[in-house]
Design an enzyme around this catalytic site. Structure first.
Site, mmCIF file in Angstrom:
data_model
loop_
_atom_site.group_PDB
_atom_site.id
_atom_site.type_symbol
_atom_site.label_atom_id
_atom_site.label_comp_id
_atom_site.label_asym_id
_atom_site.label_seq_id
_atom_site.Cartn_x
_atom_site.Cartn_y
_atom_site.Cartn_z
ATOM 1 N N GLY A 13 -62.450 -22.405 -73.342
ATOM 2 C CA GLY A 13 -62.675 -22.565 -74.766
ATOM 3 C C GLY A 13 -61.433 -22.989 -75.532
ATOM 4 N N GLY A 14 -60.439 -23.521 -74.819
ATOM 5 C CA GLY A 14 -59.288 -24.127 -75.489
ATOM 6 C C GLY A 14 -58.178 -23.179 -75.906
ATOM 7 C CD GLU B 13 -67.627 -26.256 -68.770
ATOM 8 O OE1 GLU B 13 -68.348 -25.665 -69.571
ATOM 9 O OE2 GLU B 13 -66.379 -26.292 -68.877
ATOM 10 C CD GLU C 158 -63.340 -23.540 -68.476
ATOM 11 O OE1 GLU C 158 -64.387 -23.005 -68.865
ATOM 12 O OE2 GLU C 158 -62.353 -23.733 -69.206
ATOM 13 N NE ARG D 298 -72.522 -19.618 -70.712
ATOM 14 C CZ ARG D 298 -71.310 -20.169 -70.711
ATOM 15 N NH1 ARG D 298 -70.351 -19.617 -69.984
ATOM 16 N NH2 ARG D 298 -71.052 -21.260 -71.400
ATOM 17 N NE ARG E 270 -75.161 -25.974 -78.342
ATOM 18 C CZ ARG E 270 -74.342 -25.216 -77.633
ATOM 19 N NH1 ARG E 270 -73.656 -24.239 -78.218
ATOM 20 N NH2 ARG E 270 -74.209 -25.409 -76.334
HETATM 21 C C1 MV4 Z 1 -58.289 -30.920 -70.498
HETATM 22 C C2 MV4 Z 1 -58.276 -32.014 -71.373
HETATM 23 C C3 MV4 Z 1 -57.510 -33.115 -71.008
HETATM 24 N N1 MV4 Z 1 -56.792 -33.092 -69.870
HETATM 25 N N2 MV4 Z 1 -57.573 -30.965 -69.354
HETATM 26 C C4 MV4 Z 1 -60.771 -27.969 -73.346
HETATM 27 C C5 MV4 Z 1 -61.404 -26.661 -73.022
HETATM 28 C C6 MV4 Z 1 -60.950 -26.310 -71.663
HETATM 29 N N3 MV4 Z 1 -61.980 -25.648 -70.956
HETATM 30 C C7 MV4 Z 1 -60.551 -27.601 -71.065
HETATM 31 N N4 MV4 Z 1 -60.347 -28.534 -72.120
HETATM 32 C C8 MV4 Z 1 -59.713 -29.713 -71.927
HETATM 33 N N5 MV4 Z 1 -59.009 -29.816 -70.770
HETATM 34 C C9 MV4 Z 1 -56.831 -32.033 -69.070
HETATM 35 N N6 MV4 Z 1 -56.121 -32.033 -67.940
HETATM 36 C C10 MV4 Z 1 -59.032 -31.950 -72.552
HETATM 37 C C11 MV4 Z 1 -59.741 -30.786 -72.832
HETATM 38 C C12 MV4 Z 1 -60.486 -30.811 -74.072
HETATM 39 C C13 MV4 Z 1 -61.891 -30.781 -74.090
HETATM 40 C C14 MV4 Z 1 -62.640 -30.701 -72.929
HETATM 41 C C15 MV4 Z 1 -63.999 -30.674 -72.970
HETATM 42 C C16 MV4 Z 1 -64.660 -30.733 -74.177
HETATM 43 C C17 MV4 Z 1 -63.965 -30.807 -75.346
HETATM 44 C C18 MV4 Z 1 -62.576 -30.825 -75.322
HETATM 45 C C19 MV4 Z 1 -61.854 -30.910 -76.525
HETATM 46 C C20 MV4 Z 1 -60.495 -30.922 -76.489
HETATM 47 C C21 MV4 Z 1 -59.810 -30.860 -75.279
#
Ligand code: MV4
Length: 445
Positions: free
Chosen positions: A164-165, A275, A288, A292, A336
Site C-alpha cells: 500500500g505504498g 500482483e 505482491e 484473500r 467503486r
Molecule cells: C514499484 C513501482 C515502481 N517500481 N516498484 C506501490 C505499492 C506497492 N505495493 C508497490 N508499488 C509500486 N512499486 C518498482 N520497482 C511503483 C509502485 C507504485 C504503484 C504500483 C501499483 C499501483 C499503483 C502504484 C502507484 C504508485 C507507485
C-alpha cells in the site's frame, strides 16, 4: 461440506458471501458492531451475533469475540472477506486451534507473503520474474549505497513489512539516498513496528496488472486471467477492468503461467491474487501476493462465468479444482462508488442516504449493502457500492457504464459517481492508454 459459516466482515462483502452460502444450502452467521445493527448482512444471515462497539479494533478485529461467536453458534468455518482479519496470520492460526476452518490462507502462508522481501525471494526461487535489486533485506546504509550503484538509478526503496505504498521511496540520484533511507525506515517503523528495507530498480509509469488464481488442497492451481487496476489514487483503486486493454494473448499466457507457478511452488490453497508491475515494453515483474478474496473479484466472475466465493468454499472443504485455466469471454468494468466528495480531494462523506435508485438492465451488476434511509457509519471504509458492467466489447462496457452511472441516483451524501462519469469520457481512459500515474494528472471538472 460445511453446515454453517460465520462471516467475519460487514458491508457488501458480508452480503456477497451470505448469498453464495444460501445457494449452496449452507447456514450463515453474521457478526456486527453496534453501528451495523440495521445492516443488511445482519438481516439476511440465518443468525447474527453482536461482537462489540463501532470501532473496528473492538469488533471486526476482535479475534476472541469472533471465535466466541463461532463457538456459540456452532459454525464450522469462518469466511473473513477482505480487509479486517482476512490476512491476519494469528487469526488464521487461532481458527485452526479452535477446529474452525479459516476460508483463506494458512497462518504460515500469510506470514510468508506478508513479509515482502521474503515473498520476493520465494518467488525468485520459484522462477517468477522479479524486479532487479537487493537480495532480500538491506543490512545498513553502506549496503544500501552499494546495491543502489549496482542496480543503477533510479531505484525504489521498499519496506519489507509494507504494501500500500507505506515506507516506499523513489530515489533518482545518489545524493538523495540518505534522506530517503532515513525517512522510509522511520515511516515503516511507525506504521509496522519494523524497518527492514529492500531495494528495486524503479519501474517508470508501470501498469498494475494482477492475475486471479485459485489453488486446491492437492497442490494444484489454475488462473482466471487478469485485472487491470492501474487507475488508483493514493494506492486506493478506483476502477478496474478485465481484460486489460494492454494485454496480448502471448502476455496473458506468460503472466498466467508465472502466477500458477507461484501458487503451486508454495502449495497455495484458496483464492489469491498475484500482483505484477508491467512496464511499457510488456516486461512483467512480481510485486505482491494477496492471500484473500479482493474487492474487484466480480469483474473476473463476470467474464469467466465463475463464482469465486463458491470455489473458495469448495476448496476449503477439500474439493479439487478442475485444473484448467479460465479466459475472458466478455469485457467487464467495475466502478467503486465511495461516499467521498471527488470535488474536495475525495474527502470521506459519511451520512444518511435519503434516496437510492440503482441502475438495472442487461449487463449490470451492483454489489451493495446500502438502501434508502441507510446511515453510513463514519467508522469504516467509504465504499458503498460496486457497479459492474459486462458486455461483448470494451467499448460497449464503457457505454453501458456511462448509461448506468447516469441512471444511478444517490442523495444525502456525496459520492464518486461524478468522478467515474468523467473518467468514462477521458480520452486516455477510452483509448486504454493509462498507467498508475494516470490519477496524478486528473482534474475534476
Ligand atoms: C514499484 C513501482 C515502481 N517500481 N516498484 C506501490 C505499492 C506497492 N505495493 C508497490 N508499488 C509500486 N512499486 C518498482 N520497482 C511503483 C509502485 C507504485 C504503484 C504500483 C501499483 C499501483 C499503483 C502504484 C502507484 C504508485 C507507485
Amino acid at each position: 461440506m460445511f453446515k454453517k459459516i460465520l462471516i467475519a466482515n460487514r458491508g457488501e462483502i458480508a452480503l456477497r458471501v451470505i448469498r453464495t452460502c444460501r445457494e449452496m444450502g449452507i447456514k450463515t452467521v453474521a457478526v456486527y458492531s453496534t453501528a451495523d445493527a440495521e445492516s443488511l448482512h445482519v438481516r439476511f444471515a440465518d443468525e447474527a451475533v453482536c461482537i462489540g462497539p463501532p470501532q473496528s479494533s473492538e469488533s471486526y478485529l476482535k479475534m476472541s469475540n469472533i471465535i466466541s461467536a463461532a463457538e456459540i453458534t456452532n459454525a464450522d468455518a469462518i469466511h473473513p472477506g477482505y480487509g479486517f482479519l482476512s490476512e491476519n496470520a494469528k487469526f488464521s492460526k487461532l481458527c485452526d486451534e479452535h477446529h474452525i476452518k479459516f476460508i483463506g490462507a494458512t497462518g504460515e502462508m500469510i506470514d510468508q507473503m506478508g513479509d515482502k522481501a521474503n515473498a520476493k525471494s520465494t518467488m525468485k526461487a520459484a522462477g517468477v520474474p522479479c524486479v532487479p535489486g537487493s537480495e532480500g533485506v538491506i543490512i545498513d546504509f553502506k549496503d544500501c549505497e552499494k546495491v543502489a550503484l549496482e542496480t543503477g538509478y533510479p531505484v525504489m526503496l521498499k519496506a519489507s513489512a509494507g504494501g500500500g505504498g507505506k515506507g516506499m521511496r523513489a530515489v533518482w540520484k545518489a545524493e538523495d539516498l540518505k534522506d530517503a533511507w532515513d525517512s522510509a525506515r522511520q515511516e515503516s517503523k511507525a506504521a509496522f513496528g519494523n524497518d527492514d528495507m529492500y531495494m528495486e530498480k524503479l519501474i517508470e509509469e508501470p501498469r498494475h496488472i494482477e492475475i486471479q488464481i485459485i489453488g486446491d488442497s492437492f497442490g494444484k492451481a489454475c488462473h482466471l486471467s487478469e485485472r487491470d487496476c492501474s487507475v488508483q489514487r493514493r494506492h486506493q483503486k478506483l476502477t478496474e477492468e478485465t481484460p486489460s486493454p494492454f494485454m496480448t494473448d502471448e502476455l496473458r499466457e506468460k503472466m498466467g503461467a508465472a502466477a500458477v507457478l507461484a501458487a503451486e511452488y508454495i502449495k497455495y490453497e484458496g483464492a489469491g491474487t498475484v500482483e505484477f508491475l508491467v512496464d511499457k515494453h510488456r516486461n512483467f515483474f512480481f510485486m505482491e501476493m494477496n492471500t484473500r478474496i479482493q474487492v474487484e473479484h466480480p469483474i473476473t466472475e463476470e467474464v469467466v462465468n465463475y463464482d469465486l466465493i463458491r470455489e473458495q468454499i469448495l476448496v476449503a472443504a477439500g474439493v479439487p479444482i478442475s485444473g484448467k485455466n479460465y479466459y475472458p469471454k466478455m469485457h467487464a468494468i467495475e466502478c467503486r462508488i465511495n461516499a467521498e466528495d471527488p470535488h474536495a480531494n475525495f474527502r470521506p462523506a459519511p451520512g444518511k442516504i435519503t434516496t437510492f435508485h440503482a441502475p438495472g438492465g442487461h449487463g449490470i451488476r451492483i454489489d451493495t449493502h446500502v438502501y434508502a434511509g441507510y446511515m453510513i457509519p463514519p467508522n469504516y471504509d467509504s465504499m458503498i457500492a460496486k457497479l459492474i458492467t459486462t458486455a461483448q466489447t470494451r467499448e460497449e462496457a464503457i457505454n453501458k457504464m456511462k448509461r448506468a452511472l447516469d441512471e444511478f441516483v444517490i442523495e444525502g451524501v456525496k459520492t464518486t459517481i461524478p468522478f467515474h462519469r468523467q473518467l468514462m469520457d477521458h480520452p486516455d481512459y477510452i483509448s486504454g492508454n493509462y498507467t498508475t500515474k494516470f490519477m496524478e494528472d486528473f482534474v475534476m471538472k
